[in-house]
Design a protein around this motif. Structure first.
Motif, PDB file in Angstrom:
ATOM      1  N   ILE A   3       0.858  -1.190   0.000  1.00 24.38           N
ATOM      2  CA  ILE A   3       0.000   0.000   0.000  1.00 24.38           C
ATOM      3  C   ILE A   3       0.893   1.240   0.000  1.00 24.38           C
ATOM      4  CG2 ILE A   3      -1.667   1.316   1.373  1.00 24.38           C
ATOM      5  CD1 ILE A   3      -2.830  -1.408   2.232  1.00 24.38           C
ATOM      6  N   ARG A   4       0.709   2.108  -0.998  1.00 29.04           N
ATOM      7  CA  ARG A   4       1.552   3.314  -1.110  1.00 29.04           C
ATOM      8  C   ARG A   4       0.748   4.555  -0.735  1.00 29.04           C
ATOM      9  NH1 ARG A   4       4.512   1.162  -6.433  1.00 29.04           N
ATOM     10  NH2 ARG A   4       2.661   1.925  -7.475  1.00 29.04           N
ATOM     11  N   ILE A   5       1.243   5.295   0.265  1.00 24.80           N
ATOM     12  CA  ILE A   5       0.537   6.445   0.819  1.00 24.80           C
ATOM     13  C   ILE A   5       1.391   7.707   0.652  1.00 24.80           C
ATOM     14  CG2 ILE A   5      -0.455   7.462   2.911  1.00 24.80           C
ATOM     15  CD1 ILE A   5      -0.765   4.625   4.051  1.00 24.80           C
ATOM     16  N   GLY A   6       0.831   8.753   0.034  1.00 21.24           N
ATOM     17  CA  GLY A   6       1.510  10.054  -0.081  1.00 21.24           C
ATOM     18  C   GLY A   6       0.960  10.996   0.977  1.00 21.24           C
ATOM     19  N   VAL A   7       1.854  11.775   1.617  1.00 16.51           N
ATOM     20  CA  VAL A   7       1.408  12.784   2.601  1.00 16.51           C
ATOM     21  C   VAL A   7       1.657  14.136   1.955  1.00 16.51           C
ATOM     22  CG1 VAL A   7       1.677  13.668   4.930  1.00 16.51           C
ATOM     23  CG2 VAL A   7       2.052  11.235   4.470  1.00 16.51           C
ATOM     24  N   THR A   8       0.567  14.854   1.612  1.00 16.21           N
ATOM     25  CA  THR A   8       0.722  16.036   0.780  1.00 16.21           C
ATOM     26  C   THR A   8      -0.176  17.189   1.210  1.00 16.21           C
ATOM     27  OG1 THR A   8       0.717  16.780  -1.520  1.00 16.21           O
ATOM     28  CG2 THR A   8      -1.023  15.273  -0.897  1.00 16.21           C
ATOM     29  N   VAL A  14       2.361  22.508   7.725  1.00 17.03           N
ATOM     30  CA  VAL A  14       1.103  22.008   8.289  1.00 17.03           C
ATOM     31  C   VAL A  14       1.274  20.667   8.991  1.00 17.03           C
ATOM     32  CG1 VAL A  14      -0.347  23.268   6.664  1.00 17.03           C
ATOM     33  CG2 VAL A  14       0.425  20.938   6.109  1.00 17.03           C
ATOM     34  N   GLY A  15       2.510  20.105   8.961  1.00 14.57           N
ATOM     35  CA  GLY A  15       2.744  18.841   9.634  1.00 14.57           C
ATOM     36  C   GLY A  15       2.866  17.649   8.707  1.00 14.57           C
ATOM     37  N   LYS A  16       3.237  17.875   7.431  1.00 18.06           N
ATOM     38  CA  LYS A  16       3.399  16.759   6.473  1.00 18.06           C
ATOM     39  C   LYS A  16       4.519  15.830   6.940  1.00 18.06           C
ATOM     40  CE  LYS A  16       4.097  19.604   3.021  1.00 18.06           C
ATOM     41  NZ  LYS A  16       3.563  20.902   3.505  1.00 18.06           N
ATOM     42  N   THR A  17       5.697  16.397   7.180  1.00 16.71           N
ATOM     43  CA  THR A  17       6.850  15.586   7.558  1.00 16.71           C
ATOM     44  C   THR A  17       6.618  14.910   8.898  1.00 16.71           C
ATOM     45  OG1 THR A  17       8.305  17.038   6.300  1.00 16.71           O
ATOM     46  CG2 THR A  17       9.318  15.672   8.003  1.00 16.71           C
ATOM     47  N   GLN A  42      14.165  19.771   1.121  1.00 13.64           N
ATOM     48  CA  GLN A  42      14.613  20.164   2.459  1.00 13.64           C
ATOM     49  C   GLN A  42      15.141  18.950   3.214  1.00 13.64           C
ATOM     50  OE1 GLN A  42      11.939  23.318   4.330  1.00 13.64           O
ATOM     51  NE2 GLN A  42      10.535  22.142   3.096  1.00 13.64           N
ATOM     52  N   GLY A  43      14.697  17.740   2.845  1.00  9.92           N
ATOM     53  CA  GLY A  43      15.194  16.530   3.489  1.00  9.92           C
ATOM     54  C   GLY A  43      14.842  16.417   4.960  1.00  9.92           C
ATOM     55  N   ASN A  44      13.709  17.005   5.370  1.00  8.48           N
ATOM     56  CA  ASN A  44      13.336  16.961   6.796  1.00  8.48           C
ATOM     57  C   ASN A  44      12.952  15.560   7.246  1.00  8.48           C
ATOM     58  OD1 ASN A  44      11.680  20.225   6.803  1.00  8.48           O
ATOM     59  ND2 ASN A  44      13.811  19.706   7.118  1.00  8.48           N
ATOM     60  N   ALA A  45      12.305  14.765   6.390  1.00 12.35           N
ATOM     61  CA  ALA A  45      11.929  13.397   6.793  1.00 12.35           C
ATOM     62  C   ALA A  45      13.188  12.575   7.048  1.00 12.35           C
ATOM     63  CB  ALA A  45      11.060  12.748   5.714  1.00 12.35           C
ATOM     64  N   SER A  46      14.222  12.796   6.244  1.00 14.64           N
ATOM     65  CA  SER A  46      15.495  12.066   6.414  1.00 14.64           C
ATOM     66  C   SER A  46      16.134  12.463   7.744  1.00 14.64           C
ATOM     67  CB  SER A  46      16.438  12.379   5.247  1.00 14.64           C
ATOM     68  OG  SER A  46      15.789  12.250   4.010  1.00 14.64           O
ATOM     69  N   SER A  47      16.287  13.774   7.963  1.00 15.27           N
ATOM     70  CA  SER A  47      16.963  14.203   9.200  1.00 15.27           C
ATOM     71  C   SER A  47      16.090  13.943  10.415  1.00 15.27           C
ATOM     72  CB  SER A  47      17.351  15.681   9.127  1.00 15.27           C
ATOM     73  OG  SER A  47      16.245  16.478   8.858  1.00 15.27           O
TER      74      SER A  47
END
Ligand SMILES: Nc1ncnc2c1ncn2[C@@H]1O[C@H](COP(=O)(O)OP(=O)(O)OP(=O)(O)O)[C@@H](O)[C@H]1O
Ligand SMILES: Nc1ncnc2c1ncn2[C@@H]1O[C@H](COP(=O)(O)OP(=O)(O)OP(=O)(O)O)[C@@H](O)[C@H]1O
Ligand SMILES: [Mg+2]
Ligand SMILES: [Mg+2]
Lengths: 257, 257
Positions: A3-8, A14-17, A42-47
C-alpha cells in the motif's frame, strides 16, 4: 500487495513531515515492513529519523535522474522494519530535469517505486510544500493520500485548490488515486479559531476526516532534533498515543482498500 | 529611490506571509507608499489583505507571462498607501513557462518591477516555500531580504542551504543582494526548544538578527480570516506592537542602505 501512501499539502508547515515520519514509524513498530520516501529537497523526513543525508551515496535524486538503480537507495533507519530513501538539496535539480523530459515527466517516481515496493507492506512518501513537478510525481506514484490540515485560516483556504489538483491527476493519469483521509494537526482546543476550522472541516469532509486529531505539543517538535520518531523519543506522551491511534486508523482504513 | 525587500525561506509555514503582509501594512501606516507583491501560487498575501484574487483581472502571472503590462496589476488595498499585486493558482503555470524560457528565466520579476517601482517608497515581495524558479525570481528582483525563522528544529536545520542559495544568486546575477535581517517568529518563550534555537541563531548571526521578536499569538493567526493586517484587526494587542517595532527597525536599517 504493497500500500503506497503520499502525505501532501501545498500549504507550508502544516505537519506533512511530522505525519509521514511518525506514521511510518508507527506502521514499522506494528510489525509492517515500511519504506519512507523523502521527496522534499529540504530533506526533513530524512533528518527527522537521524539519517545523515550528505553521507548517503544515493538519494531519491540519483534514482529519479537514473544515475543509480532504485534498489540501491533504501537505507535502514534506527527503527526496526523501517527503511528510508533520503532526499536533500540535490533534488532541486530534478525539478528542472523532469520538466524538460516529456517522456518521464510526472511518472518518474512511479517507475522507481514499482520495482522496489514488493518487499514492503507500506510505502509512505513525504511531499514538498508546492503543487509543482515533485508533488505531481507523488500524486502519480501512490494510490492513497493523507492530507494534513493545520487548524488555521490559510491552510483551510488553500484546500480547494489542492483537491482540484488531486481530481485532475486522478482523471488524467492515476485513476486509482484516493484520499485515505484528512488529518487535523496542531490543534489547540483552547482557541476559537481552531474550533471554528475543525467544525468547518468536519462539515465539508465528514467521514473522510480521521477521528484521530493531532494536538499541538512541544514534545512533537523536539523529537526531530534527536533524530527520533515520537514513539521512541517520549513513549508515554500524548503525541505518541495520538500517532499510534492514527496508525491503527490507517491500518483499519487500508483493510478496506 | 525605492527599496525592494523580499521575504523568503524555503521552509514552509515559518511566517513569511504574516511578516510580508504586516510589514507592508506597517510601512504604509507610517506614511510610506508601499507595494506588496504576492509571488506564491497559494495567494495567501492577497487573501490576507482581503483581496478577492479570482476577481482580479491581472495577477502577477499575467505580468510574468507578458499578457498584460505591469502597470495594470497593482490594486488598492483597504489600507491607505498600500497597493497589492495579487497571485493565485495561475502562477503555477509560470514555473514551467519560466523554466523553458532561457532568455527571461530568473530576471522576469526584476523586469516587471523596474518600470513600476518609482512611485513607491517600498516594494515588499512574499515568496513561496521553495528554492525553485519563483523564489529565484524574488532573489533576482529585490536588493534586501528578510528571512523569517520559526524557533524550531527543521527551520533551523534548513537555514544553511538557503544562505548558500542567496550567496549563489549574489555572485552570479544580483551583486546588490543583501540580508536586511533574520526575524525570529512564533517564539514561545516558555519552551526550552525555542530558547535553544533563539540562542543558536543569535550565536551564528549576531547583529543580523532583528531585535524585534515575533511571539506566538492566536490574534495574529485570526487576522487573515478577516482580511486585515494585525494593526487594523486588533490595534492594541502585543502582535501589533511587535510588528510596529519591526517596521521601525526596518526603516532604521534601510536608512543606512
Ligand atoms: N502537533 C504539533 N505540535 C507542535 N509542533 C508541531 C506539530 N506538528 C509539527 N510541529 C512542528 O511544526 C513545524 C512544521 O511541521 P512540519 O515540518 O512537519 O510541516 P511540513 O508540512 O512538513 O512543512 P513543509 O511545508 O516545510 O514541508 C516543525 O517544526 C514541526 O516540528
Ligand atoms: N506569531 C504567530 N503566532 C501564531 N500564529 C502565527 C504566527 N505567525 C504566523 N502564524 C500562523 O501560522 C501559519 C503559518 O504562517 P504563514 O502562512 O505566514 O507562513 P508562511 O511561511 O508564509 O507559509 P508558506 O510556507 O505556506 O508560505 C498561518 O496560519 C499563520 O496565520
Ligand atoms: Mg515537510
Ligand atoms: Mg506564505
Amino acid at each position: 500487495m504493497t500500500i503506497r501512501i503520499g502525505v501532501t499539502n501545498n500549504k507550508g508547515g502544516v505537519g506533512k513531515t511530522t505525519t509521514a515520519v511518525n506514521l511510518a514509524a508507527g506502521l514499522a513498530l506494528e510489525g509492517k515492513r515500511t519504506l519512507l520516501v523523502d521527496m522534499d529537497p529540504q530533506g526533513n523526513a530524512s533528518s527527522g529519523l537521524g539519517i545523515a543525508k550528505e553521507e548517503c551515496e544515493n538519494s531519491i535524486y540519483e534514482a529519479l535522474s537514473g544515475t543509480c538503480s532504485p534498489h540501491e537507495c533504501p537505507v535502514a533507519s534506527s527503527v526496526a522494519n523501517l527503511w528510508v530513501i533520503p532526499a536533500d538539496v540535490r533534488l532541486i535539480a530534478a525539478e528542472r530535469e523532469l520538466l524538460q523530459d516529456d517522456a518521464k515527466h510526472e511518472r518518474a517516481l512511479a517507475e522507481i517505486l514499482s520495482p522496489i515496493s514488493a518487499p514492503f507492506d507500506f510505502v509512505v512518501v513525504d511531499a514538498p510544500p508546492s503543487l509543482g513537478i515533485l508533488t505531481l510525481n507523488v500524486l502519480c506514484g501512490v494510490e492513497q493520500l493523507i492530507i494534513p490540515v493545520q487548524s488555521e485560516y490559510f491552510p483551510l483556504e488553500g484546500l480547494s485548490v489542492l483537491l482540484e489538483a488531486i481530481e485532475g491527476v486522478k482523471e488524467r493519469v492515476n485513476p486509482r488515486l484516493e484520499i485515505l483521509g484528512i488529518l487535523l494537526t496542531m490543534v489547540d482546543g483552547r482557541t476559537l479559531l481552531a474550533r471554528q476550522v475543525v467544525e468547518e472541516i468536519l462539515k465539508h469532509f465528514g467521514d473522510r476526516v480521521f477521528r484521530t486529531v493531532i494536538s499541538r505539543s512541544v514534545r512533537l517538535s523536539e523529537a526531530p532534533s534527536h533524530g527520533l520518531p515520537i514513539m521512541l523519543y517520549d513513549p508515554r506522551c500524548q503525541s505518541t498515543q495520538a500517532h499510534q491511534a492514527l496508525t491503527r486508523e490507517v491500518l483499519a482504513r487500508c483493510d478496506g482498500v
